[in-house]
Write a protein that holds these residues in place. Sequence first.
Motif, short mmCIF file in Angstrom:
data_model
loop_
_atom_site.label_atom_id
_atom_site.label_comp_id
_atom_site.label_asym_id
_atom_site.label_seq_id
_atom_site.Cartn_x
_atom_site.Cartn_y
_atom_site.Cartn_z
N SER A 20 0.84 -1.20 0.00
CA SER A 20 0.00 0.00 0.00
C SER A 20 0.87 1.24 0.00
N ALA A 21 0.32 2.32 -0.54
CA ALA A 21 1.01 3.61 -0.58
C ALA A 21 -0.05 4.69 -0.47
N GLY A 22 -0.80 4.64 0.64
CA GLY A 22 -1.94 5.52 0.78
C GLY A 22 -1.87 6.42 1.99
N SER A 23 -3.01 7.07 2.27
CA SER A 23 -3.12 7.96 3.42
C SER A 23 -4.42 7.69 4.18
N GLY A 24 -4.95 6.49 4.00
CA GLY A 24 -6.20 6.12 4.66
C GLY A 24 -6.01 5.78 6.12
N PRO A 25 -7.05 5.26 6.78
CA PRO A 25 -6.96 4.97 8.22
C PRO A 25 -6.01 3.83 8.56
N PHE A 26 -5.66 2.99 7.57
CA PHE A 26 -4.76 1.87 7.81
C PHE A 26 -3.74 1.77 6.68
N HIS A 27 -2.65 1.05 6.94
CA HIS A 27 -1.73 0.68 5.87
C HIS A 27 -1.57 -0.84 5.89
N LEU A 28 -1.18 -1.39 4.76
CA LEU A 28 -1.08 -2.84 4.63
C LEU A 28 0.17 -3.37 5.32
N VAL A 29 -0.03 -4.39 6.14
CA VAL A 29 1.10 -5.10 6.75
C VAL A 29 1.47 -6.30 5.87
N ALA A 30 0.45 -7.09 5.52
CA ALA A 30 0.71 -8.26 4.67
C ALA A 30 -0.59 -8.79 4.09
N TRP A 31 -0.50 -9.27 2.87
CA TRP A 31 -1.59 -10.04 2.26
C TRP A 31 -1.02 -11.39 1.85
N LYS A 32 -1.57 -12.44 2.45
CA LYS A 32 -1.20 -13.80 2.11
C LYS A 32 -2.38 -14.40 1.36
N PRO A 33 -2.28 -14.56 0.04
CA PRO A 33 -3.42 -15.03 -0.75
C PRO A 33 -4.08 -16.28 -0.17
N LYS A 34 -5.41 -16.20 -0.08
CA LYS A 34 -6.25 -17.28 0.44
C LYS A 34 -6.01 -17.59 1.91
#
Length: 530
Positions: free
Chosen positions: A201-215
């Motif tokens: 992620s490269a945003g300014s929202g309330p959260f940022h991505l730590v990790a996405w592990k598919p499925k």
Amino acid sequence: MRLLQLFMTAVTAASLLGGTQAYAKTPADTLVVAKQIDDLISLDPAEAYEPTSFEVVGNLYDRLMKFEADDPTKLVDGVAESWTVSPDSKTYTFKIRSGLKFESGNPLTAEDVAFSLRRVITLNKGPAFLIGQLGWTPNNVAGLITAPDASTLQVTITADLAQSLVLNLLSSVVASVVDSKTVLTHEVNSDLGNAWLRKHSAGSGPFHLVAWKPKESVSMASNPDFRLGAPAMKQVVIRNIPEPSVQMLLLEKGDIDMARDLTTDQLATLAANPKIKILEAGGPDTLYLAFNQNDEKLKKPQVLEAMRYLVDYKGMADTFLKGRYTIQQSIIPVGFFGALKVTDYKLDTEKAKKLLADAGYPNGFDLKIDTFNTSPMPQIAQSLQQTMAEAGIKVQIAQADQKQVFTLYRARQHQAVLIPWGPDYLDPHSNAGSFVYNPDNSDTPVEKPVAWRNHWEVPAELSDLMVAASREVDSTKRAKLYEELQRKVADTGPYICMFQSVRQIAMQNDLDGFVVGMSNDLVFYQKVTK
């Protein structure tokens, strides 16, 4: 991070062991959600186009215009603090708020907003058609979206559209604001950072991505610099738990805070549990059966009409769908501007048989229906299989995970598909502009709306009606146009719209502040407290 890893290991073990051991309650600063998330394909806002992608991206990024958790029905300024429109309704000038920062620490400027919008059009991924409706193309977008200075964004549209529709389009997920400096440092082969941004992620929202592990899971951490204040939850973990029975077990044990996909029977059981409460809210999803018009027999009006009379709408709505779906036979869900409650069709086997005979199929035909492998899709497909068999239509049900079905559908490789559709933004054109729009039916079009997926060459009468509705500035007249369009599509389109979703979410009794709106990107975790 270490706490999150230990916690994830514990709850994963719980599900593998079938929940036979007791585990501690979830951490006070961590929200753990169980949901089927195998539809996730990309988290790049310029590419994300699945229900779960919309939800996650909606919590990672801010946008020019927004629907906020305090009132998810009211469109307000997002990273913009004000805006004006030229007398000819073609040029929109936005003043960008000062002091906004991305998760990298970089300041958010008007150039970042301009870059984000231009990037969508340049990449031309699946959802690009949303803002492409404004008349933007890879060839003209550089001159139509500009940032005269760090706090001013100017966008010019070439299409004739109602102002309300333009602003709603600029509030869609695809219009999320990305950090141009960060994204471009990860550019490979002129992809504008697409490969990297799919899993970062490269945003300014309330959260940022730590990790996405598919499925497996998506984990997000709170953004202390979010313009509306830091979320109370330091971490949000969304676990892929496709089986409702496992979701229910983990919720009862306290190993998760929220279960998103429970069945009617399970929800009824949990209603008696004082430790659990159930949130109910209007849902945006239209559950429909679509027919590929590349199949000649499925193009015949009598066949399509016959199919509409071979669905046991009431039987399903009164039994296994009770509380989760209501009958709605329109492409626009109730709750949207201009929506019409349509319940014209009922199960009538004899009428269907006559229509099939008139079409030249007195003995029916074979039909393959692709759908998801999780509840309630198999049950709905089985109901369709039973009622259609009464008219000689022999249904083969092909089940797969969500990602596989979406991929098949987008490649136009289905004969019939049973699938939900969620609107991309809160305007009736979000559905009408995809279900009733197909300017190029070739295999390599610029835009690939729902009508294209089904090889439907939309009749000029319907296309003209859809366009007129999108341009009408008088709200009363605009609503009437959408009502007329809905009835015509319900009677003649290659879709059987059957149900509208009702969100029922079971959660721990001490959980507060979870807000859901009328589209999949309006799922707000930022106000959740325990």
